[in-house]
Write an enzyme that holds these catalytic residues in place. Structure first.
Site, mmCIF file in Angstrom:
data_model
loop_
_atom_site.group_PDB
_atom_site.id
_atom_site.type_symbol
_atom_site.label_atom_id
_atom_site.label_comp_id
_atom_site.label_asym_id
_atom_site.label_seq_id
_atom_site.Cartn_x
_atom_site.Cartn_y
_atom_site.Cartn_z
ATOM 1 N N HIS A 282 0.847 -1.192 0.000
ATOM 2 C CA HIS A 282 0.000 0.000 0.000
ATOM 3 C C HIS A 282 0.883 1.243 0.000
ATOM 4 O O HIS A 282 2.102 1.158 0.083
ATOM 5 C CB HIS A 282 -0.997 0.000 1.162
ATOM 6 C CG HIS A 282 -0.395 0.053 2.519
ATOM 7 N ND1 HIS A 282 0.307 -0.994 3.078
ATOM 8 C CD2 HIS A 282 -0.413 1.031 3.478
ATOM 9 C CE1 HIS A 282 0.695 -0.670 4.299
ATOM 10 N NE2 HIS A 282 0.274 0.555 4.563
ATOM 11 N N HIS B 193 1.306 3.986 2.013
ATOM 12 C CA HIS B 193 1.772 4.764 3.163
ATOM 13 C C HIS B 193 3.288 4.955 3.131
ATOM 14 O O HIS B 193 4.035 4.037 2.761
ATOM 15 C CB HIS B 193 1.348 4.092 4.466
ATOM 16 C CG HIS B 193 -0.095 4.326 4.803
ATOM 17 N ND1 HIS B 193 -0.748 3.649 5.814
ATOM 18 C CD2 HIS B 193 -1.013 5.189 4.272
ATOM 19 C CE1 HIS B 193 -2.012 4.070 5.881
ATOM 20 N NE2 HIS B 193 -2.189 4.990 4.961
ATOM 21 N N ASP C 148 5.638 4.884 5.254
ATOM 22 C CA ASP C 148 6.505 3.931 5.953
ATOM 23 C C ASP C 148 6.512 2.562 5.283
ATOM 24 O O ASP C 148 7.049 1.595 5.841
ATOM 25 C CB ASP C 148 6.118 3.813 7.428
ATOM 26 C CG ASP C 148 4.726 3.260 7.651
ATOM 27 O OD1 ASP C 148 3.856 3.475 6.782
ATOM 28 O OD2 ASP C 148 4.498 2.594 8.688
ATOM 29 N N HIS C 149 5.965 2.500 4.072
ATOM 30 C CA HIS C 149 6.013 1.275 3.269
ATOM 31 C C HIS C 149 6.634 1.513 1.892
ATOM 32 O O HIS C 149 7.060 0.557 1.246
ATOM 33 C CB HIS C 149 4.611 0.681 3.110
ATOM 34 C CG HIS C 149 4.060 0.152 4.390
ATOM 35 N ND1 HIS C 149 3.954 -1.190 4.662
ATOM 36 C CD2 HIS C 149 3.599 0.786 5.490
ATOM 37 C CE1 HIS C 149 3.453 -1.353 5.879
ATOM 38 N NE2 HIS C 149 3.231 -0.166 6.404
ATOM 39 N N HIS D 4 -7.393 -1.176 5.519
ATOM 40 C CA HIS D 4 -6.407 -0.250 6.088
ATOM 41 C C HIS D 4 -6.248 0.956 5.165
ATOM 42 O O HIS D 4 -6.268 2.107 5.601
ATOM 43 C CB HIS D 4 -5.080 -0.974 6.269
ATOM 44 C CG HIS D 4 -3.991 -0.134 6.849
ATOM 45 N ND1 HIS D 4 -4.012 0.333 8.142
ATOM 46 C CD2 HIS D 4 -2.828 0.319 6.308
ATOM 47 C CE1 HIS D 4 -2.917 1.045 8.365
ATOM 48 N NE2 HIS D 4 -2.182 1.051 7.273
ATOM 49 N N ASP E 255 -0.158 -4.069 6.342
ATOM 50 C CA ASP E 255 -0.811 -3.629 7.578
ATOM 51 C C ASP E 255 -2.244 -4.142 7.689
ATOM 52 O O ASP E 255 -3.105 -3.465 8.257
ATOM 53 C CB ASP E 255 -0.815 -2.099 7.651
ATOM 54 C CG ASP E 255 0.550 -1.524 7.978
ATOM 55 O OD1 ASP E 255 1.494 -2.311 8.197
ATOM 56 O OD2 ASP E 255 0.680 -0.287 7.998
ATOM 57 N N HIS F 103 4.751 -4.651 11.022
ATOM 58 C CA HIS F 103 4.998 -3.940 12.278
ATOM 59 C C HIS F 103 5.083 -4.904 13.458
ATOM 60 O O HIS F 103 4.457 -5.962 13.460
ATOM 61 C CB HIS F 103 3.883 -2.926 12.563
ATOM 62 C CG HIS F 103 3.857 -1.770 11.621
ATOM 63 N ND1 HIS F 103 4.676 -0.662 11.763
ATOM 64 C CD2 HIS F 103 3.111 -1.549 10.517
ATOM 65 C CE1 HIS F 103 4.426 0.193 10.785
ATOM 66 N NE2 HIS F 103 3.484 -0.330 10.012
#
Length: 240
Positions: A55, A57, A59-60, A113, A130, A168
């Site tokens: 996805h 985001h 942090d990905h 998410h 996530d 995570h």
């Protein structure tokens, strides 16, 4: 089979390196940053050939640009979020496949998410970003609870021995919540204790099996939890 290594970055992110020894190919799944990932691959003599994003985001996908610049890797990500994923070169939907050497992974759409979140299911390994966590699930930023329930059902239809590589380290806090839902679940109590021991040593709790989630995750055990609540209510009413 893939050789899978986790790289711990930021506060609680895991970036995964999936390597096929026969072909020499290595995929990076959800690189939050580039530096530690490139170092981990180089230290093993692995050549990064592709990036798989679940996805959009930051942090990905935050490491996409630098990894592509350093390696020329191809970037694959969900079609519904292609406009938000840096350097994407292939957009995929459910029913498509990805390949690392001779290892073929199936794309699973799992919006919840985020609106276009997907996952990659290889034999024995699920990279789910996530969506599913140990004893928990992802926050609903762009989707609905109904979508999350449907996504988790897709995952739980995979072989129980499948190992889950989420993004995570949320396991300890998830276990605390799960115990408020099913305090009498012996498997859950034992798992929570084991997780506490791992975290005290600074060890990761990921990956974990789908079989373990079937026994301890309240979000995939919704039917069992609802039945338990009904039984408790009936018991209390009888006592009253």
């Amino acid at each position: 089979m893939l050789d899978i290594v986790g790289v711990s970055v930021l506060h609680d992110n895991y970036v995964w390196l999936a390597h096929d020894a026969a072909s020499g190919e290595t995929a990076v799944i959800d690189p939050a940053v580039a530096g530690p990932v490139l170092e981990a691959a180089t230290s093993r003599g692995w050549k990064i050939t592709q990036i798989l994003n679940t996805h959009w985001h930051p942090d990905h996908v935050g490491g996409n640009a630098d990894i592509v610049a350093a390696t020329g890797a191809m970037v694959t990500g969900p079609q519904a979020e292609a406009a938000k994923i840096p350097h994407i070169s292939r957009a995929v939907v459910e029913g498509d496949t990805v390949q690392i050497g001779s290892n073929i992974g199936r794309v699973i759409d799992c919006p919840a998410h985020t609106a276009g979140h997907n996952a990659y299911a290889f034999e024995g390994a699920l990279f789910c970003g996530d969506t599913l966590f140990a004893m928990g699930c992802g926050r609903l930023f762009e989707g609905t609870a109904e979508q999350m329930h449907a996504a988790l059902a897709k995952f739980m239809a995979l072989p129980p021995r499948t190992l889950v590589y989420c993004a995570h380290e949320y396991t300890q806090s998830n276990a605390r919540f799960a115990l408020t839902v099913e305090p009498e679940n012996d498997a859950l109590v034992r798992r929570a204790e084991a997780v506490d021991r791992l975290r005290e040593r600074g060890d990761p709790t990921v990956p974990f099996s789908l079989a373990m989630e079937a026994a301890t995750n309240p979000f995939v055990r919704a039917g069992s939890v609802a039945e338990l609540a009904r039984r408790r209510a009936a018991k209390d009413a009888f006592r009253g």
